[in-house]
Design an enzyme around this catalytic site. Structure first.
Site, PDB file in Angstrom:
ATOM      1  N   HIS A   1      36.585  19.779  31.835  1.00 21.01           N
ATOM      2  CA  HIS A   1      37.775  18.512  32.531  1.00 21.01           C
ATOM      3  C   HIS A   1      37.587  17.655  33.407  1.00 21.01           C
ATOM      4  O   HIS A   1      37.921  16.743  33.026  1.00 21.01           O
ATOM      5  CB  HIS A   1      38.157  20.188  33.946  1.00 21.01           C
ATOM      6  CG  HIS A   1      38.775  21.348  33.123  1.00 21.01           C
ATOM      7  ND1 HIS A   1      38.742  22.074  32.872  1.00 21.01           N
ATOM      8  CD2 HIS A   1      39.954  21.326  33.113  1.00 21.01           C
ATOM      9  CE1 HIS A   1      39.122  23.298  32.332  1.00 21.01           C
ATOM     10  NE2 HIS A   1      39.949  22.647  32.601  1.00 21.01           N
TER      11      HIS A   1
ATOM     12  N   HIS B   1      34.233  25.787  38.510  1.00 19.43           N
ATOM     13  CA  HIS B   1      32.847  25.742  38.192  1.00 19.43           C
ATOM     14  C   HIS B   1      31.550  25.426  39.594  1.00 19.43           C
ATOM     15  O   HIS B   1      32.292  25.095  40.883  1.00 19.43           O
ATOM     16  CB  HIS B   1      33.124  23.762  37.956  1.00 19.43           C
ATOM     17  CG  HIS B   1      33.308  24.271  36.457  1.00 19.43           C
ATOM     18  ND1 HIS B   1      32.119  23.755  34.897  1.00 19.43           N
ATOM     19  CD2 HIS B   1      34.958  23.972  35.660  1.00 19.43           C
ATOM     20  CE1 HIS B   1      33.165  24.527  33.953  1.00 19.43           C
ATOM     21  NE2 HIS B   1      34.356  24.049  34.454  1.00 19.43           N
TER      22      HIS B   1
ATOM     23  N   ASP C   1      27.962  21.791  37.609  1.00 15.77           N
ATOM     24  CA  ASP C   1      28.555  21.382  36.546  1.00 15.77           C
ATOM     25  C   ASP C   1      29.332  19.680  36.883  1.00 15.77           C
ATOM     26  O   ASP C   1      29.157  19.597  35.757  1.00 15.77           O
ATOM     27  CB  ASP C   1      29.612  22.667  36.021  1.00 15.77           C
ATOM     28  CG  ASP C   1      28.340  23.387  35.887  1.00 15.77           C
ATOM     29  OD1 ASP C   1      27.681  23.996  36.387  1.00 15.77           O
ATOM     30  OD2 ASP C   1      29.317  24.456  36.870  1.00 15.77           O
TER      31      ASP C   1
END
Length: 383
Positions: free
Chosen positions: A248, A294, A298
């Protein structure tokens, strides 16, 4: 005569250089009553060798020169025809290369989805492996609706970039750059996800049951992920393990960088447009951490890798001298051969210029009223 009847190309013309020079030589016109004599045609007959001239191997050449000299005497002009060199487009479209880049991106996406399904089988059970310590999680509580904001922001940015791409003049070049960078980033994700499998970042996450080698079930999961775009709002993202690094964050960062790179920056309205897209990207990234979907590492790695690859690629693409320089250490990147393939014929920076997606017929742009007025005036003059 004013108009030449015969044209002879000069010996110094250069066809390959793009210029053709035609030179017409002139010789004095004979006076009336004076016969034209040519050295090639007047030879000494004292030795009785006139009959032997027919066997002379140089006679065809002399005959050609004689005919040429006779014809050129009628011309009094010097003709120079300049032909410009064919113009080479510095920004060729090359849609077939865009198709190759699109295929590459699709293949990377499919392989990434397969890897997510494989890694999901290796994720440790939440009861045996608690989430790893994270500074953001320690100080910020989880916001359940935050991840929905992230995905909505991503969908909006992708839609804005798509509309902007439709009206770009050099959309083929921009598209193949986007597809190549997207495919390369997903290949990096394949490596990082496979070599290091992190546990789920929170106990709130619901991971699908493991299949333990059921190939048919894994294929169905791959199809489900692809059909839903890997988004939680579509109900397709039910697998765990695709943490390092955040996909994302990759899309939020990459779409904003392309929106800013291929749009004007001078006018105040464009500054507002860039700032709005930047806020959408930042809000989407922050909401990933607020939702505890996350780990912080990340997100940090995803931003760093995405921005560095974008800047490296465009640095080489916009600097022609850098590509052939022996001091260009960026050319040692493993994807440099693919870069040379995609950018070989692009010889300038792509300007943020716009054009209609579909060219309008020229008849629509004509002023029909003006044409009618001209006809009416002509009729009145005749009356």
């Amino acid at each position: 005569m004013a108009a030449p009847d015969f044209v002879e190309e000069g010996e110094g013309h250069n066809v390959g250089g793009g210029h053709v020079e035609v030179t017409v030589e002139t010789s004095p016109q004979p006076q009336p009553g004076q016969e034209r004599t040519h050295p090639e045609m007047t030879g000494s007959d004292s030795d009785g060798n006139r009959s032997n001239n027919r066997c002379n191997p140089g006679k065809p050449y002399r005959l050609a020169r004689t005919l040429r000299a006779g014809l050129l005497q009628r011309n009094q002009d010097y003709i120079c025809i300049a032909m410009s060199r064919p113009r080479i487009d510095p920004l060729p479209r090359e849609w077939w290369k865009t198709g190759v880049a699109f295929t590459y991106a699709c293949c990377s996406l499919v392989v990434t989805t397969v890897m997510i399904t494989v890694v999901h089988e290796r994720v440790p059970e939440q009861s045996h492996a608690p989430p790893l310590p994270d500074k953001v999680f320690d100080h910020v509580g989880r916001v359940p609706w935050a991840f929905t904001v992230t995905e909505v922001s991503g969908v909006v940015l992708v839609s804005v970039l798509f509309v902007q791409w439709l009206v770009l003049k050099y959309k083929a070049i921009v598209a193949r750059r986007f597809f190549f960078l997207q495919g390369t980033l997903y290949l990096y994700r394949i490596v990082t996800m496979y070599v290091t499998t992190l546990p789920a970042p929170g106990e709130h996450m619901t991971c699908a049951a493991k299949l333990y080698g059921d190939t048919e079930g894994m294929a169905r999961r791959v199809a489900t992920l692809l059909s839903g775009g890997g988004l939680s709002i579509t109900g397709s993202h039910v697998l765990c393990g695709d943490y390092l690094f955040s996909g994302h964050t990759v899309m939020l960062t990459l779409t904003f960088l392309f929106i800013r790179e291929y749009s004007p920056r001078s006018a105040w309205g464009w500054w507002f447009y860039h700032m709005t897209c930047w806020l959408l990207s930042v809000v989407g990234v922050v909401c990933i951490l607020l939702a505890h979907e996350h780990y912080s590492v990340d997100v940090v790695v995803a931003y760093f890798v995405t921005s560095r690859i974008f800047y490296w690629y465009h640095t080489m693409a916009n600097n022609q001298a850098l590509r052939s320089s022996p001091q260009n250490y960026l050319s040692r990147i493993w994807w440099n051969p693919a870069f040379n393939f995609l950018e070989r014929n692009v010889r300038a920076a792509v300007p943020p210029t716009f054009s209609w997606p579909v060219p309008l017929p020229t008849a629509w742009l004509r002023n029909q009223c003006r044409k009618y007025s001209a006809v009416r005036d002509a009729q009145e003059e005749r009356e």
